[in-house]
Every structure is written in C-alpha cells, then in structure tokens.
Write a protein that holds these residues in place. Structure first.
Motif, PDB file in Angstrom:
ATOM      1  N   ASP A   1      41.141  70.423  75.142  1.00  0.00           N
ATOM      2  CA  ASP A   1      40.365  71.370  76.140  1.00  0.00           C
ATOM      3  C   ASP A   1      41.380  72.414  76.852  1.00  0.00           C
ATOM      4  OD1 ASP A   1      42.032  69.320  76.805  1.00  0.00           O
ATOM      5  OD2 ASP A   1      40.685  68.396  78.544  1.00  0.00           O
ATOM      6  N   ARG A   2      42.440  72.651  76.388  1.00  0.00           N
ATOM      7  CA  ARG A   2      43.026  73.583  76.986  1.00  0.00           C
ATOM      8  C   ARG A   2      43.714  74.613  75.768  1.00  0.00           C
ATOM      9  NH1 ARG A   2      48.539  70.938  79.276  1.00  0.00           N
ATOM     10  NH2 ARG A   2      46.820  69.460  80.255  1.00  0.00           N
ATOM     11  N   THR A   3      44.384  75.564  76.307  1.00  0.00           N
ATOM     12  CA  THR A   3      44.961  76.540  75.361  1.00  0.00           C
ATOM     13  C   THR A   3      46.650  76.567  75.598  1.00  0.00           C
ATOM     14  OG1 THR A   3      43.058  77.892  75.701  1.00  0.00           O
ATOM     15  CG2 THR A   3      44.872  78.831  74.873  1.00  0.00           C
ATOM     16  N   VAL A   4      47.339  76.441  74.182  1.00  0.00           N
ATOM     17  CA  VAL A   4      48.597  76.744  74.278  1.00  0.00           C
ATOM     18  C   VAL A   4      49.089  78.185  74.220  1.00  0.00           C
ATOM     19  CG1 VAL A   4      50.654  75.974  73.226  1.00  0.00           C
ATOM     20  CG2 VAL A   4      49.219  74.300  73.454  1.00  0.00           C
ATOM     21  N   ASP A   5      49.851  78.822  75.352  1.00  0.00           N
ATOM     22  CA  ASP A   5      49.957  80.154  75.287  1.00  0.00           C
ATOM     23  C   ASP A   5      51.035  80.592  74.149  1.00  0.00           C
ATOM     24  OD1 ASP A   5      48.422  80.552  77.171  1.00  0.00           O
ATOM     25  OD2 ASP A   5      49.899  79.988  78.915  1.00  0.00           O
ATOM     26  N   GLY A   6      50.601  81.421  73.247  1.00  0.00           N
ATOM     27  CA  GLY A   6      51.681  82.047  72.482  1.00  0.00           C
ATOM     28  C   GLY A   6      52.590  82.926  73.454  1.00  0.00           C
ATOM     29  N   CYS A   7      53.838  83.128  72.669  1.00  0.00           N
ATOM     30  CA  CYS A   7      54.912  83.831  73.577  1.00  0.00           C
ATOM     31  C   CYS A   7      54.428  85.608  72.941  1.00  0.00           C
ATOM     32  CB  CYS A   7      56.180  83.492  73.186  1.00  0.00           C
ATOM     33  SG  CYS A   7      56.654  83.474  71.507  1.00  0.00           S
ATOM     34  N   GLY A   8      54.024  85.774  71.950  1.00  0.00           N
ATOM     35  CA  GLY A   8      53.590  87.144  71.447  1.00  0.00           C
ATOM     36  C   GLY A   8      54.622  87.602  70.561  1.00  0.00           C
ATOM     37  N   HIS A   9      55.694  86.886  70.328  1.00  0.00           N
ATOM     38  CA  HIS A   9      56.780  87.151  69.364  1.00  0.00           C
ATOM     39  C   HIS A   9      56.054  87.448  68.021  1.00  0.00           C
ATOM     40  CE1 HIS A   9      60.474  87.256  67.465  1.00  0.00           C
ATOM     41  NE2 HIS A   9      60.043  86.513  66.383  1.00  0.00           N
ATOM     42  N   GLU A  10      56.730  88.603  67.339  1.00  0.00           N
ATOM     43  CA  GLU A  10      56.345  88.801  65.891  1.00  0.00           C
ATOM     44  C   GLU A  10      57.604  88.630  65.036  1.00  0.00           C
ATOM     45  OE1 GLU A  10      54.271  92.288  65.080  1.00  0.00           O
ATOM     46  OE2 GLU A  10      53.231  92.349  67.200  1.00  0.00           O
ATOM     47  N   GLY A  11      57.398  87.916  63.815  1.00  0.00           N
ATOM     48  CA  GLY A  11      58.469  87.605  63.068  1.00  0.00           C
ATOM     49  C   GLY A  11      57.868  87.108  61.766  1.00  0.00           C
ATOM     50  N   THR A  12      58.984  86.638  60.994  1.00  0.00           N
ATOM     51  CA  THR A  12      58.642  86.276  59.642  1.00  0.00           C
ATOM     52  C   THR A  12      59.205  85.026  59.511  1.00  0.00           C
ATOM     53  OG1 THR A  12      60.794  87.093  58.772  1.00  0.00           O
ATOM     54  CG2 THR A  12      58.769  88.334  58.358  1.00  0.00           C
ATOM     55  N   ALA A  13      58.395  84.116  58.675  1.00  0.00           N
ATOM     56  CA  ALA A  13      58.951  82.676  58.343  1.00  0.00           C
ATOM     57  C   ALA A  13      59.027  82.370  56.954  1.00  0.00           C
ATOM     58  CB  ALA A  13      57.932  81.613  59.235  1.00  0.00           C
ATOM     59  N   THR A  14      59.666  81.527  56.443  1.00  0.00           N
ATOM     60  CA  THR A  14      59.479  80.892  55.015  1.00  0.00           C
ATOM     61  C   THR A  14      58.606  79.964  54.816  1.00  0.00           C
ATOM     62  OG1 THR A  14      61.122  79.274  55.248  1.00  0.00           O
ATOM     63  CG2 THR A  14      62.087  81.412  54.751  1.00  0.00           C
ATOM     64  N   LEU A  15      58.140  79.579  53.724  1.00  0.00           N
ATOM     65  CA  LEU A  15      57.124  78.741  53.396  1.00  0.00           C
ATOM     66  C   LEU A  15      57.763  77.173  53.965  1.00  0.00           C
ATOM     67  CD1 LEU A  15      55.552  79.703  50.161  1.00  0.00           C
ATOM     68  CD2 LEU A  15      55.218  80.591  52.458  1.00  0.00           C
ATOM     69  N   ARG A  16      59.064  77.073  54.429  1.00  0.00           N
ATOM     70  CA  ARG A  16      59.491  75.791  54.758  1.00  0.00           C
ATOM     71  C   ARG A  16      59.308  75.618  56.224  1.00  0.00           C
ATOM     72  NH1 ARG A  16      64.581  74.183  50.810  1.00  0.00           N
ATOM     73  NH2 ARG A  16      63.569  74.678  48.963  1.00  0.00           N
ATOM     74  N   GLU A  17      58.926  76.860  56.716  1.00  0.00           N
ATOM     75  CA  GLU A  17      59.160  76.873  58.340  1.00  0.00           C
ATOM     76  C   GLU A  17      57.719  77.111  58.946  1.00  0.00           C
ATOM     77  OE1 GLU A  17      63.440  79.287  58.433  1.00  0.00           O
ATOM     78  OE2 GLU A  17      61.836  80.456  58.250  1.00  0.00           O
ATOM     79  N   GLY A  18      56.929  76.138  58.357  1.00  0.00           N
ATOM     80  CA  GLY A  18      55.386  76.149  59.181  1.00  0.00           C
ATOM     81  C   GLY A  18      54.975  74.823  58.464  1.00  0.00           C
ATOM     82  N   LYS A  19      53.534  74.987  58.676  1.00  0.00           N
ATOM     83  CA  LYS A  19      52.896  73.966  57.798  1.00  0.00           C
ATOM     84  C   LYS A  19      51.808  74.421  57.233  1.00  0.00           C
ATOM     85  CE  LYS A  19      51.131  70.559  60.380  1.00  0.00           C
ATOM     86  NZ  LYS A  19      49.513  70.429  60.032  1.00  0.00           N
ATOM     87  N   LEU A  20      50.975  73.802  56.362  1.00  0.00           N
ATOM     88  CA  LEU A  20      49.659  73.971  55.799  1.00  0.00           C
ATOM     89  C   LEU A  20      48.649  73.439  56.886  1.00  0.00           C
ATOM     90  CD1 LEU A  20      50.103  72.791  52.268  1.00  0.00           C
ATOM     91  CD2 LEU A  20      49.380  75.226  52.928  1.00  0.00           C
ATOM     92  N   PRO A  21      47.394  74.004  56.857  1.00  0.00           N
ATOM     93  CA  PRO A  21      46.387  73.400  57.912  1.00  0.00           C
ATOM     94  C   PRO A  21      45.967  72.099  57.201  1.00  0.00           C
ATOM     95  CG  PRO A  21      45.756  75.694  57.360  1.00  0.00           C
ATOM     96  CD  PRO A  21      46.919  75.333  56.739  1.00  0.00           C
ATOM     97  N   TRP A  22      45.772  71.100  58.243  1.00  0.00           N
ATOM     98  CA  TRP A  22      45.427  69.850  57.955  1.00  0.00           C
ATOM     99  C   TRP A  22      44.581  69.475  56.718  1.00  0.00           C
ATOM    100  CZ3 TRP A  22      46.616  65.214  57.423  1.00  0.00           C
ATOM    101  CH2 TRP A  22      45.657  64.113  57.064  1.00  0.00           C
ATOM    102  N   ARG A  23      43.444  70.631  56.564  1.00  0.00           N
ATOM    103  CA  ARG A  23      42.534  70.664  55.387  1.00  0.00           C
ATOM    104  C   ARG A  23      43.085  70.871  54.044  1.00  0.00           C
ATOM    105  NH1 ARG A  23      37.147  70.179  56.931  1.00  0.00           N
ATOM    106  NH2 ARG A  23      36.914  69.293  59.038  1.00  0.00           N
ATOM    107  N   PHE A  24      44.281  71.566  54.098  1.00  0.00           N
ATOM    108  CA  PHE A  24      44.965  71.784  52.842  1.00  0.00           C
ATOM    109  C   PHE A  24      46.241  70.869  52.669  1.00  0.00           C
ATOM    110  CE2 PHE A  24      42.867  75.868  53.773  1.00  0.00           C
ATOM    111  CZ  PHE A  24      42.309  76.013  52.393  1.00  0.00           C
ATOM    112  N   GLU A  25      46.720  70.480  53.816  1.00  0.00           N
ATOM    113  CA  GLU A  25      48.035  69.637  53.912  1.00  0.00           C
ATOM    114  C   GLU A  25      47.738  68.281  53.377  1.00  0.00           C
ATOM    115  OE1 GLU A  25      49.686  67.973  57.845  1.00  0.00           O
ATOM    116  OE2 GLU A  25      51.233  69.493  57.054  1.00  0.00           O
TER     117      GLU A  25
END
Length: 566
Positions: free
Chosen positions: A250-274
């Motif tokens: 019911d709430r929103t987590v604020d993003g910091c606005g940063h723009e950057g790049t990430a490798t495929l090890r530095e994130g995750k698949l959305p649950w439906r794919f994970e």
RNA sequence: GGGCCGGUAGCUCAGUCCGGCAGAGCGUCUGGCUUUUAACCAGACGGUCGCGUGUUCAAAUCGCGCCCGGCCCGCCA
C-alpha cells in the motif's frame, strides 16, 4: 484435459501437459491411492525424470518462520520420501528467495533462539531505510548473521531440522552472484520479445517497454523497475536503468533517481520469470505451492517454462493454507507460532501427521484443542498396529502413512492419552507420575524402559500445553506454600478428621468415599468441601478427582496440609 | 467482474476420484466405577451431507444453476 483421442501424435505430448491443473492429484486412469503423496509420485515417475529427482520448495526469508512455512517443507518431504521408497535418488531443494526486496516492516522478529522480539527493540530505523533492498543486502538487525536474509534463512533451516526433514537450502542471491542464473537471465533478455508476449497474457502492465529484469541500484541499493537499455553484446552483459519509485503493497518506495548500469548478476528476474528459471537451473521435477500461486504464478509459470525457456515445468501441487486458532498467520498481528514452540507441546511425529493430511483442505491448527490432534494421531498409530478396528479407508491410510511419521515403528511404544498426561502434569514428581500412570493401566507391566520414558515425555509436553492455554488441566500442586483460605469451623473440623483418616493409611477410593462421608457428618455441603480441598492443594475451585490424587501424593504432606500446618 | 478451492453430527474430520444402508474421534446425555467433582468403562442421543435441480433402479458422490467462506487475476508461506 480432454479424453478425446488426439489424431496427431505430434501434438500428444503438448496436449497432455498443457494446462496442467495443479489441483488434480490424480487422473482418471490412475489407480486409487490411499495417500496423496503416492498419487503425486506416480505423476512424477510418469515424467520419466532423470536421477536424482529434484523436489523443490521455497520461501522468502521475510521474517519469523512460522508453521505455515513448514507446510511447504513437509508437503515436498512426503513426495520425496515416497519416491525414495520406490528406489529413486531424491534431492529436496529449498530456495531461500532472499534477493526479494523487503516490502514492509514486520512488527515482530525473532532471534536465533526463536524468542519473539518486537520491532521497537531492534534498530527499526536501519530496517526502514532498507525498504526495497534485497534481504541479503540488509544488515541483520540482531547482528549475528551476515544479513537479514541470512538470519531468517538460518531459522528456516532450523525449522527443517526440528521436524527432521533433510533439505538442501539454496540461497537465491547466491544463485545470481555465482552466475548460476546468468545464462537463463541472458536467455530471457535475448528473447524478451517472446517473454513480453507470453507474460502479457497474464499481466496487463506488460507493455512494449517492459524488460524482464530488475537491477539493484548501485547508489541506494534498492531493486528498481525501470530498465532503459539492454546491452548483451558486451562482456559482461549489462542493462542501463533509472532508479524510479516502486510500488510495495500500500505504500511506495522512493527511487533515488540514479542512472547507472548493472550486470546480470546485479539484479533479479521478476518473480514470474524467476520461478521458471529456478526450475530450469535446479532441474525441478516436483514443486508444491500455496493456493496463492495456483491462479497467478502457476499458469504463467508453466507457460513461460514451455514457451520462453523451453523446458517442461515440474509436477505442481496446490496446498491450502491453514490458520492458527482460526486466524491467518500474521507476524505483524502476532499470530505466529514457531516450530520449536509447537514441539514443546507435541511429539514431532504428531506434527508430521498434521501435514500428512489432505493438502486440498484448509485446516485450523488449534493450540486450544491440540489434544484432538494428538488423539487422532494415537488412533492412527493404534490402527497401524492392529490394536483397534477401523474401516478400510482409514486402515489403508494408517498403514501407508504411519511409517513415514516415526523413525521406526515399534509396537511396544506406550502412549498416555494427552489429557491424562496433562492430569499427571499437575505434579512434578516423576516417580509419582509413573506410579499413577501404571496404576491406571496406561503402562503395561512389561513395557520396556524406552517406552516408559517416551510415554512420560508426553507428560512434560501436556503440562506445557496446560500452562500455555491456562485450560482446565492447568492445576499445580501447591507444595511450597499453603494458599490463602478462609473456612468455617465445621469445615475445619471436617478437614481435621479427614487428615486423621488419611494418616491412618487408606486407599484412593476409600479416601474419595471418606470425603463424602466426612462432609455429611459435619453437615458441610459436599461441593464446598471438595472446594476446600482444591483450595488447599491447588489454590483453585476445582481440580482432578481428589481421592485418588491425594492417595498418591506423599502422606505426610497431605496430612499436614489438611491440618493447615504447612 | 472473471477464474479456482472448500462446505458432511455441537467440535475436529474420514468418505466424493470409482454412485449402493451416512461414518469415526471428541463433546453432550444416561448409567457404571462405594455416595454430583473434568482420568477409566458401557450405552444412548446427535445429520434437510450448504441450497435447488437434472441424470439414474439408486446421488454426500456425476451434470447444471445458486448461496456462503477463502484465494487468484499487483507482491507474498
């Protein structure tokens, strides 16, 4: 789903597997099975799986691991055990989905000993600042483990140990960081058009800009949703992102606005794919899941598995949720109970029995009425050993399931009825407990030592149950101090005479009778006279059948107490 | 709104896949255990199988339509 013959043999395998319902435990052509896990095992074998067969489960280590989590463990366990019995090599893998983001602050946490701790007692601010970050990137609020995720994963592992279920706990974060999920992640991104197409059948929010990857923001550490570019032509492959706001409940987590790049090890698949990605990487053949996944994750998951990842999804099985004392489990509302707490009340075999019952039915786990569950188990056990009669179905179930509940079926075991054990728990004298149990015929004369020990171990559990629920068995012999009391002279005189009677040495039934007689002689109401006895010995208005109880407690103490001398 | 699972005695649940006398345990009641006092024994009571309807010689069980509870169609055991 259809019985109609298929003309094209090419399509047969597709028809057979398409739209696999996670509810149907068996098909029409299966032979009837007394135990649901056998029906599931039949279907797993029908896949002709490679050894070792992999049974998976998984949960987010989001907080206090309660009994609901054990459901996921035990359902998989029974299928794994049945397959092992049939000669298969089986791995039971359990993923800690610990790269999931912390979405809301739990109100209650617990330390590694299972002690519940209010959020206010730990550094809540540190947790609050980490909303949206993966569990494994959040410091352990107790400071004892490497991360929040590790802390609660450790407790999940402990739960599995407590019910004696051998699992291989796999950290999802570890799967990403080690690169084990990298190939499948890359594959999904390479085929993101197809991924979009498939998922858009299930989720309206999937549009042309949707990218099936959520990077972790290198600036603020949160899981982000806005991927602006994908570059799979470089090594390592990267995605570009902008850290935007994220919906979390019911709430929103604020993003910091940063723009950057990430490798495929530095994130995750959305649950439906994970989830399908885990099936592929771990080679999953069977997975039970809660009914929450049945209409959402599962239909899209099997579609993604076949038409994006090009693998056959595991055999599914939906289990119903259960409640605790009629209410949903909720760590925020404090409606939780840990496995370790339950095992202070009932034997592990009884708890395992609870999870052997039909997974399709919602059940209530009631501490108040725990005696009913124990009685049911005792009955199952007695049916197994041919000690009581039961109908065909019940017998078949007992014969099949009982050996899976205990280390080793031993006919000489002794069970005290649970409520009787609670009565024995009113005294803490072990010798007295055993003596009464024998006198009442619950312990055969030739019972082996280990069986007697096992029987009396239940007394401790039933005592804990009585205390915890403050129920009608929660009486405690007040040995050290005489309870406050106020009797009239007639009652006092009657008590004195009863003391003499007992001092002279009489049996349990004689004492019971004498209580009535004495009351009558002194014209004291029988009920009130019993009440006086309960007051003196238990500081209560009521209690167990008094004569037999007093006859078994050491005589000097009883006599002195009746005379109110100590 | 659409989809899914569940609903059987006061309570907890088997039975539904495969149609064939409606079951168990607990509780309640009655009696027994020397005489109301929560342990033990025996017996009894207890049901429109959520409702309606169709198929059938026969429906808790199969079909259809409803009602109630929960879940999904964001995340999540």
């Amino acid at each position: 789903m259809s019985d109609e013959p298929t003309a094209d043999t090419d399509r047969e395998s597709v028809d057979e597997s398409a739209d696999a319902s996670p509810y149907t435990l068996q098909r029409d052509d299966d032979e009837h099975r007394a135990f649901w896990a056998d029906a599931v095992a039949d279907r797993v074998e029908a896949r002709d799986p490679e050894e070792p067969i992999v049974v998976k489960g998984g949960i987010s280590p989001s907080g206090v691991p309660h009994l609901g989590n054990v459901n996921e463990l035990m359902r998989g366990y029974y299928v794994a055990e049945v397959l092992r019995e049939r000669g298969h090599d089986v791995r039971q893998v359990f993923t800690a989905d610990d790269r999931d983001p912390l979405r809301k602050l739990p109100r209650t946490l617990c330390d590694l000993e299972g002690e519940l701790v209010d959020l206010g007692e730990v550094d809540a601010g540190a947790l609050g600042r980490n909303l949206g970050a993966p569990y494994t990137d959040i410091p352990d609020p107790f400071g004892c483990c490497d991360s929040y995720g590790d802390h609660f994963s450790t407790l999940i592992a402990d739960s599995a140990d407590a019910v004696d279920v051998p699992i291989e706990l796999v950290s999802n974060t570890e799967l990403y960081e080690s690169g084990e999920l990298e190939d499948v992640t890359r594959f999904v991104l390479e085929n993101r058009d197809r991924a979009r197409e498939v998922l858009s059948e299930y989720q309206d929010k999937v549009d042309a800009s949707y990218v099936p990857f959520n990077p972790i923001c290198e600036e603020c550490g949160k899981i982000t949703e806005t991927v602006t570019d994908v570059d799979l032509g470089v090594e390592p492959a990267t995605v570009a992102y902008r850290c935007t706001d994220m919906d979390a409940g019911d709430r929103t987590v604020d993003g910091c606005g940063h723009e950057g790049t990430a490798t495929l090890r530095e994130g995750k698949l959305p649950w439906r794919f994970e989830w399908p990605a885990q099936w592929k990487v771990l080679g999953v053949d069977f997975e039970p899941f809660g009914k929450d996944h049945a209409e959402g994750s599962w239909p899209s998951g099997q579609d993604v598995a076949r038409n994006v990842l090009e693998i056959e999804p595991p055999v599914p099985m939906v289990y119903e949720w259960f409640t605790l004392e009629g209410e949903p489990f909720s760590s925020s509302a404090g409606n939780v109970i840990l496995v370790t707490d339950v095992l202070e009340l009932i034997e592990p075999a009884v708890l395992r029995y609870f999870f052997a019952k039909d997974p399709a039915k919602a059940r209530d786990f009631s501490i108040e009425r725990l005696d009913q569950l124990v009685d049911e188990f005792d009955r199952l056990e007695a049916i197994y050993f041919d000690e009581i009669e039961a109908d065909e179905d019940e017998t078949a179930f007992a014969k099949r399931v009982y050996p899976l509940l205990v280390d080793e079926p031993r006919a000489e075991r002794v069970r005290l009825p649970y409520t009787f054990a609670a009565v024995l728990g009113m005294t803490d004298d072990p010798a007295l407990r055993e003596e009464i149990a024998r006198r009442e015929g619950h312990v055969p004369d030739d019972a082996p030592e280990w069986a007697v020990e096992g029987a009396l171990a239940r007394v401790e559990r039933a005592r804990t149950w009585a205390r915890r629920t403050e129920n009608e068995f929660d009486y405690e012999l007040k040995r050290t101090e005489i309870p406050d009391h106020d009797f009239d002279p007639a009652t006092e005189a009657a008590l004195a005479e009863l003391a003499e009677f007992i001092e002279a040495g009489h049996g349990p039934e004689e004492i019971q009778g004498e209580i009535y007689e004495t009351a009558k002689r002194y014209d004291v109401d029988v009920g009130e006279f019993f009440g006086a006895g309960y007051r003196l010995f238990f500081d209560e208005k009521q209690g167990p059948k008094l004569g037999p109880f007093l006859a078994k407690v050491d005589r000097e103490f009883v006599v002195d107490r009746l005379r109110r001398e100590r």
